[in-house]
Design an enzyme around this catalytic site. Structure first.
Site, short mmCIF file in Angstrom:
data_model
loop_
_atom_site.label_atom_id
_atom_site.label_comp_id
_atom_site.label_asym_id
_atom_site.label_seq_id
_atom_site.Cartn_x
_atom_site.Cartn_y
_atom_site.Cartn_z
N LYS A 1 46.72 58.14 33.94
CA LYS A 1 46.91 56.71 34.23
C LYS A 1 46.71 56.35 35.69
O LYS A 1 46.37 55.23 36.02
CB LYS A 1 48.34 56.30 33.83
CG LYS A 1 48.49 55.97 32.38
CD LYS A 1 49.75 55.15 32.10
CE LYS A 1 50.99 55.75 32.72
NZ LYS A 1 52.19 54.97 32.41
N ASP B 1 45.70 55.75 29.30
CA ASP B 1 47.10 55.75 28.86
C ASP B 1 47.03 56.33 27.45
O ASP B 1 46.38 55.75 26.56
CB ASP B 1 47.63 54.31 28.84
CG ASP B 1 49.07 54.23 28.37
OD1 ASP B 1 49.52 55.14 27.65
OD2 ASP B 1 49.76 53.23 28.69
N TYR C 1 64.61 62.32 23.87
CA TYR C 1 63.64 63.19 24.56
C TYR C 1 63.33 64.42 23.72
O TYR C 1 62.17 64.82 23.58
CB TYR C 1 64.20 63.62 25.93
CG TYR C 1 63.33 64.64 26.64
CD1 TYR C 1 62.04 64.31 27.08
CD2 TYR C 1 63.77 65.95 26.85
CE1 TYR C 1 61.23 65.24 27.71
CE2 TYR C 1 62.97 66.88 27.48
CZ TYR C 1 61.70 66.53 27.90
OH TYR C 1 60.90 67.46 28.52
N LYS D 1 59.63 65.57 22.42
CA LYS D 1 58.98 66.84 22.77
C LYS D 1 58.75 67.70 21.51
O LYS D 1 57.72 68.35 21.38
CB LYS D 1 59.83 67.63 23.77
CG LYS D 1 59.79 67.10 25.19
CD LYS D 1 58.40 66.89 25.76
CE LYS D 1 57.68 68.13 26.20
NZ LYS D 1 56.41 67.83 26.93
#
Length: 411
Positions: free
Chosen positions: A39, A71, A165, A169
Site C-alpha cells: 500500500k 491493498d 487477531y 491469522k
C-alpha cells in the site's frame, strides 16, 4: 553457489518493509523478479520505506522489480498487479502472502473497524491473492505459495486475549491446510512462522523501541523462506518454524540473527514452547482473578509502598505525555484493585476503582506487578508471556514504561 531463485518471479504482498522486503531482497541477490504488492506509495511518518524505495534496493542487488500499489482487500488492485506481473515478467512462480494487520485486544475492546481490517487483510486478502495468482502458478515449473502464518494451535490461551487477531491469522493458516491438499502435486503451499519475536516496525509499535533487544532480525525469516522456496513442489502442507528449517540446512549459530546477542528472546505467539513458558510461570495465568478487599491492602504491603512512590513521581509533564487512566486488577498474595490517573490535572493514584472510566485495565498477579514497577519485568514481556492481560488501549501499556524508568531509581 546455486542461485535457486534466478529468473523466478515472486509476487510478495506487504513487501515495502519488514519480513516481506527481507524475502524480496534475498531473492534479488539470486537475480529474481519481484512484484512489490503493497500500500505504501508515499513515505509514512512512522514507518520506513515505500514500494519505490524497496524497488530501488531490489534492483541494486541484481533483481528486477515491479512496484504496484495494492491493498490486498481490493480485488481490482490485486487483479491489475497480477496482470502487470505476467505482462512484464511472463508469469508468476512464487506467491508470498506476507501482508498482515494486527490488533491485540479483547472482544469488547476491539472496534469492528479493526476486526474487519484484520479479517480483510489477513484472511480474505490471503485467500483472494492466492485465488488470482493460482492460474499463473499452475503454469510454473516449481510453483510455491508461502503464507506468513502460524501453526494451527487450538489451545484457548492463544485466543483469550485477542480472539479477532487469532481468528484472522488462523484464517491464513487454514488457506495453507486447504490449498496444499487441493493443489497437491501442482503447487507447494506452506506456512512460515518465527520461533521468536522478529524486529520489525510493527513489533516496535506494539512493544516500543526497547523490545528490539529481545528479538531476532528479519534475516532469519528471509533465510527460512529461501530454504522453503528452493524445495520441490512435493514439499507441501508444512507449518514451518524458522529456526527448525534452518537447523536442517546446517545452521548451528543462531546468535547471528539476534538483535542483541546474549539477551533473552521473546517467544512468538501460537507456539507450544511459548505456551509451556506461560504455564511455568505459575497458576496465575489460568486461575480466575480473585478480587481482594482493596481496603485491607490499601495501607500496607508492597503494593501500597509502590503506589506511595508512584504518587511521589506523578507530575503534570508525565500526565501530559501519557494521557491515560490505568486500572490494575491484582490477584495473588496482595490481591486488590488499584488505579493511576495520568490524564486529569496533576495525576493521582491509589486503591479502589479509578475516579473516571479506565482507558486500560491490566490484570496480573500482585508479585508480577511489584516486579514490573521495579523494572524487573517489562509490560510488553509480561503481556507476550501471558503474565499480563491488557484490556483497552494497548499503546498506554507501552507509555507506562516511561514512568517506570523514572521510578527505577526510587524503588
Amino acid at each position: 553457489k546455486l542461485q535457486k531463485l534466478a529468473g523466478k518471479t515472486l509476487f510478495i504482498t506487504g513487501a515495502s518493509r519488514g519480513i516481506g522486503k527481507a524475502i524480496a531482497l534475498k531473492a534479488a541477490k539470486d537475480g529474481a523478479n519481484v512484484v512489490i504488492a503493497a500500500k505504501t506509495a508515499q513515505a509514512h511518518p512512522k514507518l520506513p520505506g515505500t514500494i519505490y524505495t524497496a524497488a530501488e534496493e531490489i534492483e541494486a542487488l541484481g533483481g528486477r522489480a515491479l512496484p504496484c500499489i495494492v491493498d490486498v482487500r481490493d480485488e481490482k488492485q490485486i487483479g491489475e498487479a497480477v496482470e502487470q506481473a505476467v505482462q512484464k515478467f511472463g508469469g508468476i512462480d512464487i506467491l508470498v502472502n506476507n501482508a498482515s494487520a494486527i490488533n491485540l485486544t479483547g472482544t469488547l475492546e476491539t472496534p469492528m473497524k479493526k476486526v474487519d481490517l484484520m479479517l480483510g487483510v489477513n484472511l480474505r486478502g490471503t485467500y483472494l491473492t492466492s485465488k488470482l495468482c493460482i492460474p499463473h502458478l499452475l503454469k510454473s515449473k516449481n510453483p510455491h505459495i508461502l503464507n506468513l502464518s502460524p501453526p494451527l494451535n487450538l489451545n484457548p490461551i492463544w485466543f483469550k486475549n485477542h480472539t479477532a487477531y487469532t481468528m484472522a491469522k488462523y484464517g491464513m493458516s487454514m488457506c495453507v491446510l486447504g490449498m496444499a491438499e487441493e493443489f497437491r502435486g501442482s503447487i507447494a503451499v506452506n506456512a512460515l512462522w518465527p520461533k521468536t519475536a522478529i524486529q520489525t516496525a510493527a513489533m516496535e509499535m506494539l512493544g516500543g523501541a526497547e523490545v528490539g533487544k529481545q528479538c531476532r532480525n528479519v534475516d532469519i525469516m528471509s533465510d527460512a523462506a529461501y530454504a522453503i522456496l528452493g524445495k520441490p513442489r512435493s514439499y507441501t502442507g508444512n507449518f514451518v518454524i524458522d529456526e527448525e528449517i534452518l537447523k536442517t540446512e546446517g545452521i548451528k549459530d543462531f546468535d547471528i540473527y539476534a538483535v542483541a546477542p546474549g539477551n533473552a528472546l521473546l517467544p512468538d505467539f501460537f507456539l507450544d514452547e511459548a505456551e509451556a513458558l506461560v504455564q511455568n510461570m505459575g497458576d496465575q495465568v489460568v486461575i480466575p482473578v480473585v478480587k481482594g478487599d482493596s481496603r485491607s491492602a490499601a495501607t500496607s504491603g508492597p503494593i501500597a509502598e509502590t503506589f506511595n512512590i508512584i504518587k511521589g513521581v506523578l507530575n503534570p509533564d508525565i500526565v501530559k505525555s501519557t494521557g491515560g487512566v490505568y486500572k490494575f486488577d491484582l490477584s495473588g498474595e496482595h490481591a486488590g484493585v488499584w488505579f493511576i490517573d495520568m490524564k486529569n490535572g496533576g495525576g493521582s493514584a491509589g486503591s479502589g476503582e479509578p475516579p473516571v472510566k479506565a482507558d486500560v485495565v491490566m490484570t496480573m498477579d500482585s508479585a508480577d506487578f511489584t516486579k514490573m514497577f521495579a523494572g524487573k519485568l517489562k509490560p510488553t514481556m509480561a503481556f507476550m508471556s501471558g503474565k499480563l492481560m491488557i484490556k483497552g488501549d494497548m499503546s498506554l501499556a507501552i507509555k507506562m514504561e516511561k514512568m517506570m524508568s523514572m521510578m527505577k531509581s526510587k524503588l
